[in-house]
Design a protein around this motif. Structure first.
Motif, PDB file in Angstrom:
ATOM      1  N   TRP A 142    -126.882 -27.719   4.858  1.00 54.43           N
ATOM      2  CA  TRP A 142    -126.051 -29.076   4.178  1.00 54.43           C
ATOM      3  C   TRP A 142    -126.677 -28.609   2.580  1.00 54.43           C
ATOM      4  N   LEU A 143    -128.040 -28.543   2.529  1.00 56.77           N
ATOM      5  CA  LEU A 143    -128.526 -28.396   0.953  1.00 56.77           C
ATOM      6  C   LEU A 143    -127.998 -27.161   0.257  1.00 56.77           C
ATOM      7  N   SER A 144    -127.577 -26.020   0.942  1.00 55.12           N
ATOM      8  CA  SER A 144    -127.248 -24.915   0.294  1.00 55.12           C
ATOM      9  C   SER A 144    -125.673 -25.250  -0.015  1.00 55.12           C
ATOM     10  N   LYS A 145    -124.980 -26.003   0.848  1.00 58.74           N
ATOM     11  CA  LYS A 145    -123.535 -26.242   0.598  1.00 58.74           C
ATOM     12  C   LYS A 145    -123.593 -27.283  -0.807  1.00 58.74           C
ATOM     13  N   VAL A 146    -124.346 -28.269  -0.851  1.00 57.54           N
ATOM     14  CA  VAL A 146    -124.344 -29.297  -1.890  1.00 57.54           C
ATOM     15  C   VAL A 146    -124.886 -28.396  -3.182  1.00 57.54           C
ATOM     16  N   VAL A 147    -125.914 -27.719  -3.231  1.00 63.73           N
ATOM     17  CA  VAL A 147    -126.339 -26.964  -4.387  1.00 63.73           C
ATOM     18  C   VAL A 147    -125.406 -25.870  -4.840  1.00 63.73           C
ATOM     19  N   GLY A 148    -124.585 -25.492  -3.836  1.00 60.47           N
ATOM     20  CA  GLY A 148    -123.491 -24.322  -4.124  1.00 60.47           C
ATOM     21  C   GLY A 148    -122.505 -24.943  -4.849  1.00 60.47           C
ATOM     22  N   GLN A 149    -122.398 -25.894  -4.546  1.00 61.25           N
ATOM     23  CA  GLN A 149    -121.140 -26.831  -5.238  1.00 61.25           C
ATOM     24  C   GLN A 149    -121.507 -27.082  -6.782  1.00 61.25           C
ATOM     25  N   LYS A 150    -122.599 -27.453  -7.128  1.00 64.18           N
ATOM     26  CA  LYS A 150    -123.183 -27.470  -8.400  1.00 64.18           C
ATOM     27  C   LYS A 150    -123.421 -26.208  -9.141  1.00 64.18           C
ATOM     28  N   LEU A 151    -123.466 -25.193  -8.789  1.00 62.44           N
ATOM     29  CA  LEU A 151    -123.355 -23.909  -9.307  1.00 62.44           C
ATOM     30  C   LEU A 151    -122.510 -23.204  -9.793  1.00 62.44           C
ATOM     31  N   SER A 152    -122.315 -22.726 -10.617  1.00 63.21           N
ATOM     32  CA  SER A 152    -120.972 -21.747 -10.999  1.00 63.21           C
ATOM     33  C   SER A 152    -121.128 -20.464 -10.302  1.00 63.21           C
ATOM     34  N   GLN A 153    -119.967 -19.708 -10.136  1.00 61.25           N
ATOM     35  CA  GLN A 153    -120.173 -18.505  -9.256  1.00 61.25           C
ATOM     36  C   GLN A 153    -121.106 -17.508 -10.137  1.00 61.25           C
ATOM     37  N   LYS A 154    -120.908 -17.647 -11.436  1.00 67.07           N
ATOM     38  CA  LYS A 154    -121.899 -16.663 -12.144  1.00 67.07           C
ATOM     39  C   LYS A 154    -123.355 -16.855 -11.986  1.00 67.07           C
ATOM     40  N   GLU A 155    -123.681 -18.391 -11.720  1.00 63.33           N
ATOM     41  CA  GLU A 155    -125.143 -18.542 -11.418  1.00 63.33           C
ATOM     42  C   GLU A 155    -125.460 -18.147 -10.125  1.00 63.33           C
ATOM     43  N   LYS A 156    -124.619 -18.669  -9.028  1.00 68.77           N
ATOM     44  CA  LYS A 156    -124.822 -17.872  -7.496  1.00 68.77           C
ATOM     45  C   LYS A 156    -124.997 -16.574  -7.901  1.00 68.77           C
ATOM     46  N   ASN A 157    -124.155 -15.638  -8.468  1.00 65.92           N
ATOM     47  CA  ASN A 157    -124.381 -14.254  -8.231  1.00 65.92           C
ATOM     48  C   ASN A 157    -125.505 -13.605  -8.858  1.00 65.92           C
ATOM     49  N   ALA A 158    -125.862 -14.380  -9.999  1.00 76.48           N
ATOM     50  CA  ALA A 158    -127.157 -14.152 -10.742  1.00 76.48           C
ATOM     51  C   ALA A 158    -128.346 -14.176  -9.739  1.00 76.48           C
ATOM     52  N   ALA A 159    -128.362 -15.413  -9.210  1.00 75.60           N
ATOM     53  CA  ALA A 159    -129.546 -15.552  -8.168  1.00 75.60           C
ATOM     54  C   ALA A 159    -129.683 -14.687  -7.140  1.00 75.60           C
ATOM     55  N   ILE A 160    -128.433 -14.180  -6.459  1.00 77.27           N
ATOM     56  CA  ILE A 160    -128.539 -13.311  -5.405  1.00 77.27           C
ATOM     57  C   ILE A 160    -128.893 -11.718  -6.011  1.00 77.27           C
ATOM     58  N   GLN A 161    -128.224 -11.400  -7.118  1.00 76.93           N
ATOM     59  CA  GLN A 161    -128.533 -10.128  -7.722  1.00 76.93           C
ATOM     60  C   GLN A 161    -130.147 -10.016  -8.034  1.00 76.93           C
ATOM     61  N   TRP A 162    -130.763 -11.109  -8.641  1.00 75.53           N
ATOM     62  CA  TRP A 162    -132.194 -11.199  -8.704  1.00 75.53           C
ATOM     63  C   TRP A 162    -132.993 -10.882  -7.605  1.00 75.53           C
ATOM     64  N   PHE A 163    -132.580 -11.418  -6.505  1.00 74.39           N
ATOM     65  CA  PHE A 163    -133.366 -11.240  -5.091  1.00 74.39           C
ATOM     66  C   PHE A 163    -133.144  -9.886  -4.882  1.00 74.39           C
ATOM     67  N   ILE A 164    -131.836  -9.235  -4.975  1.00 76.49           N
ATOM     68  CA  ILE A 164    -131.441  -8.016  -4.268  1.00 76.49           C
ATOM     69  C   ILE A 164    -132.265  -6.745  -5.176  1.00 76.49           C
ATOM     70  N   GLN A 165    -132.301  -7.110  -6.488  1.00 71.88           N
ATOM     71  CA  GLN A 165    -133.158  -6.348  -7.304  1.00 71.88           C
ATOM     72  C   GLN A 165    -134.762  -6.473  -6.996  1.00 71.88           C
ATOM     73  N   SER A 166    -135.189  -7.615  -6.474  1.00 69.84           N
ATOM     74  CA  SER A 166    -136.559  -7.597  -6.026  1.00 69.84           C
ATOM     75  C   SER A 166    -136.777  -6.836  -4.875  1.00 69.84           C
ATOM     76  N   VAL A 167    -136.027  -6.941  -4.175  1.00 68.24           N
ATOM     77  CA  VAL A 167    -136.244  -6.263  -2.601  1.00 68.24           C
ATOM     78  C   VAL A 167    -136.056  -4.870  -3.083  1.00 68.24           C
ATOM     79  N   ASP A 168    -134.853  -4.327  -4.049  1.00 67.24           N
ATOM     80  CA  ASP A 168    -134.969  -2.745  -4.119  1.00 67.24           C
ATOM     81  C   ASP A 168    -136.060  -2.238  -4.802  1.00 67.24           C
ATOM     82  N   ASP A 169    -136.776  -3.323  -5.791  1.00 67.64           N
ATOM     83  CA  ASP A 169    -137.770  -2.622  -6.346  1.00 67.64           C
ATOM     84  C   ASP A 169    -139.339  -2.359  -5.583  1.00 67.64           C
ATOM     85  N   ARG A 170    -138.946  -2.989  -4.364  1.00 62.74           N
ATOM     86  CA  ARG A 170    -140.391  -2.858  -3.553  1.00 62.74           C
ATOM     87  C   ARG A 170    -140.076  -1.480  -2.605  1.00 62.74           C
ATOM     88  N   LYS A 171    -139.070  -1.010  -2.727  1.00 65.17           N
ATOM     89  CA  LYS A 171    -138.664   0.057  -1.865  1.00 65.17           C
ATOM     90  C   LYS A 171    -138.934   1.617  -2.362  1.00 65.17           C
TER      91      LYS A 171
END
Length: 171
Positions: A142-171
């Motif tokens: 529910w929290l994810s849905k509500v927060v997701g409705q408040k964020l733009s697609q650009k903001e969602k993508n930026a957060a996802i990319q940030w974490f993907i980069q963090s995981v890639d940097d550890r490899k």
């Protein structure tokens, strides 16, 4: 007064971050701590409690980290509160009615003193129950849905990319 502290807020934000992690790419505490701007040591203590409660699972190694241990719709806000801070108590009855001066001085115990729970205590227990029930109705999905409705697609993508980069940097 009892209150739900910042540990609950960090725990909920962390769980929200873990919902959208790439498959088989657990996030490290340090990654999530950096994203939230909090001490990794502080967040690690919260994660230890969440893991012990069965909300998170961890893996070790270079690609290790944390993942949700169960689906987001099965993790309630109440589960997080209990895991991080223990059972929530709004009120602690001091049983003052046993100490009322007129009865204490006369050595007489009033009959009403032993008839059921104190009315004040009962009201406070009812409020605690309402709070718990409300927190049990809300879950991480529910929290994810509500927060997701408040964020733009650009903001969602930026957060996802940030974490993907963090995981890639550890490899």
């Amino acid at each position: 007064m009892a209150y739900l502290g910042k540990s609950i807020e960090y725990a909920l934000h962390s769980l929200l971050s873990l919902i959208n992690t790439p498959e088989d790419s657990p996030l490290g505490v340090s990654d999530i701590a950096e994203f939230q701007g909090v001490s990794p040591t502080y967040l690690a203590k919260i994660f230890t409690r969440l893991k012990k409660a069965g909300i998170l699972r961890s893996s070790i190694g270079v690609n290790g980290g944390y993942e949700l241990a169960k689906p987001p719709d099965q993790i309630t806000f109440w589960d997080v509160v209990v895991a991080v801070e223990g059972e929530f108590r709004l009120f602690e009855c001091r049983n003052i009615r046993e100490k009322i001066a007129i009865y204490k001085e006369s050595c007489q115990n009033p009959d009403w003193e032993s008839r059921g729970p104190c009315t004040i205590h009962k009201v406070m227990m009812d409020v605690e129950t309402q709070i718990a029930n409300s927190l049990k109705e809300k879950n991480i999905a529910w929290l994810s849905k509500v927060v997701g409705q408040k964020l733009s697609q650009k903001e969602k993508n930026a957060a996802i990319q940030w974490f993907i980069q963090s995981v890639d940097d550890r490899k």
